[in-house]
Write an enzyme that holds these catalytic residues in place. Sequence first.
Site, PDB file in Angstrom:
ATOM      1  N   TYR A 100      70.146   2.015 -64.423  1.00 31.81           N
ATOM      2  CA  TYR A 100      68.737   2.084 -64.039  1.00 31.81           C
ATOM      3  C   TYR A 100      68.493   1.636 -62.600  1.00 31.81           C
ATOM      4  CZ  TYR A 100      66.784   2.719 -68.808  1.00 31.81           C
ATOM      5  OH  TYR A 100      66.419   3.206 -70.044  1.00 31.81           O
ATOM      6  N   CYS A 102      71.558  -9.793 -63.412  1.00 28.56           N
ATOM      7  CA  CYS A 102      71.759  -8.545 -64.157  1.00 28.56           C
ATOM      8  C   CYS A 102      72.600  -8.916 -65.358  1.00 28.56           C
ATOM      9  CB  CYS A 102      72.471  -7.495 -63.302  1.00 28.56           C
ATOM     10  SG  CYS A 102      72.923  -5.998 -64.232  1.00 28.56           S
ATOM     11  N   THR A 103      72.179  -8.490 -66.533  1.00 30.23           N
ATOM     12  CA  THR A 103      72.878  -8.932 -67.742  1.00 30.23           C
ATOM     13  C   THR A 103      74.243  -8.279 -67.905  1.00 30.23           C
ATOM     14  OG1 THR A 103      71.633  -7.299 -69.051  1.00 30.23           O
ATOM     15  CG2 THR A 103      70.756  -9.542 -68.944  1.00 30.23           C
ATOM     16  N   ASN A 125      67.325  -6.855 -66.378  1.00 28.39           N
ATOM     17  CA  ASN A 125      66.515  -7.337 -65.264  1.00 28.39           C
ATOM     18  C   ASN A 125      65.742  -6.226 -64.578  1.00 28.39           C
ATOM     19  OD1 ASN A 125      67.114 -10.415 -64.422  1.00 28.39           O
ATOM     20  ND2 ASN A 125      68.913  -9.543 -65.404  1.00 28.39           N
ATOM     21  N   THR A 126      66.364  -5.058 -64.433  1.00 29.98           N
ATOM     22  CA  THR A 126      65.679  -3.951 -63.777  1.00 29.98           C
ATOM     23  C   THR A 126      64.459  -3.525 -64.577  1.00 29.98           C
ATOM     24  OG1 THR A 126      67.792  -3.185 -62.867  1.00 29.98           O
ATOM     25  CG2 THR A 126      65.962  -1.644 -62.835  1.00 29.98           C
ATOM     26  N   ASP A 181      68.576  -2.749 -73.541  1.00 33.85           N
ATOM     27  CA  ASP A 181      69.171  -2.767 -72.205  1.00 33.85           C
ATOM     28  C   ASP A 181      69.457  -1.335 -71.780  1.00 33.85           C
ATOM     29  OD1 ASP A 181      70.357  -4.204 -69.880  1.00 33.85           O
ATOM     30  OD2 ASP A 181      72.181  -3.209 -70.560  1.00 33.85           O
ATOM     31  N   SER A 182      69.621  -1.149 -70.481  1.00 34.14           N
ATOM     32  CA  SER A 182      69.960   0.176 -69.973  1.00 34.14           C
ATOM     33  C   SER A 182      71.353   0.604 -70.420  1.00 34.14           C
ATOM     34  CB  SER A 182      69.879   0.188 -68.448  1.00 34.14           C
ATOM     35  OG  SER A 182      70.798  -0.741 -67.896  1.00 34.14           O
ATOM     36  N   GLU A 194      80.043  -0.203 -66.906  1.00 31.33           N
ATOM     37  CA  GLU A 194      79.750   0.831 -67.897  1.00 31.33           C
ATOM     38  C   GLU A 194      80.939   1.774 -68.099  1.00 31.33           C
ATOM     39  OE1 GLU A 194      77.079   1.555 -69.890  1.00 31.33           O
ATOM     40  OE2 GLU A 194      76.033  -0.280 -69.359  1.00 31.33           O
TER      41      GLU A 194
END
Length: 276
Positions: A43, A193-194, A75-76, A11-12, A159
Amino acid sequence: MVNKQPIGIFDSGIGGLTVFRSIANLLPQYDYVYLGDNARAPYGNRSFNTIHQYTWECVQELFAMGCPLVVLACNTASAKALRTIQQQDLKTVDPTKRVLGVIRPTAEVIGNYTQTKHIGVLGTKGTVQSGSYLLEIANFFPDVTVHQQSCPLWVPLIENAEHDKPGSDYFVKKYLDQLLEQSADIDTILLACTHYPLLQKKIEAYLPAHIRVVAQGDIVAQSLVNYLQRHPEMESKLSKTGEKRFFTTSDDTTDFDNLATSFFTEPVKSSFLHLK
């Protein structure tokens, strides 16, 4: 992880841990490596080429750790990098390896949740602009109308561990209002989006009681179960000692560990991964 072949989860940032949690609950026997590209998150506002570059770099790191199978729990990345990785990159590195995403498994079932045939999709700017959910859901549920809303500030809030603070409420309500203004018939909202399940309680608090909020974790986990059943040649490669390892591209692993532990339901101790 000598001689081990774990499942890689990318994941980002930390959002993919919501998917990882569901996968590990359903498939606890396998070994896993989680990689969050926190140093370069988010992202969502980056270009197609940049997202592909970053994602492919991280996928190759997971390959180098022995992962024959990688799930893009983002998802991105799934919207903007997965197709190129599957159709071009894997052929040049190792065509026996596999990379899976989260959009198609979700699109295959999301139409079953709605009675009105109107679904709201909340995602990053990159996911929404890609149109991936419009296309994929139309393939499986052509009678469903999809309404999209980008939420560019949600991932930075999460984040930075601000998602559970009072200051995040304004931005939660703002994007929900913008989505619901598109149609009064929406009865199902997909968190595309996770990261967003970390905001799910706040999201539900600002919605009418009849609207159902759907997160992706359990959907993607069940899809992985089905994939491994259909591909015994891959399943037989995977090592099974129940080990979980965590890596982040942020050199401050303490912040990652604290935030990740708060919702992964077990202590997370990560290692710093320096991207070459």
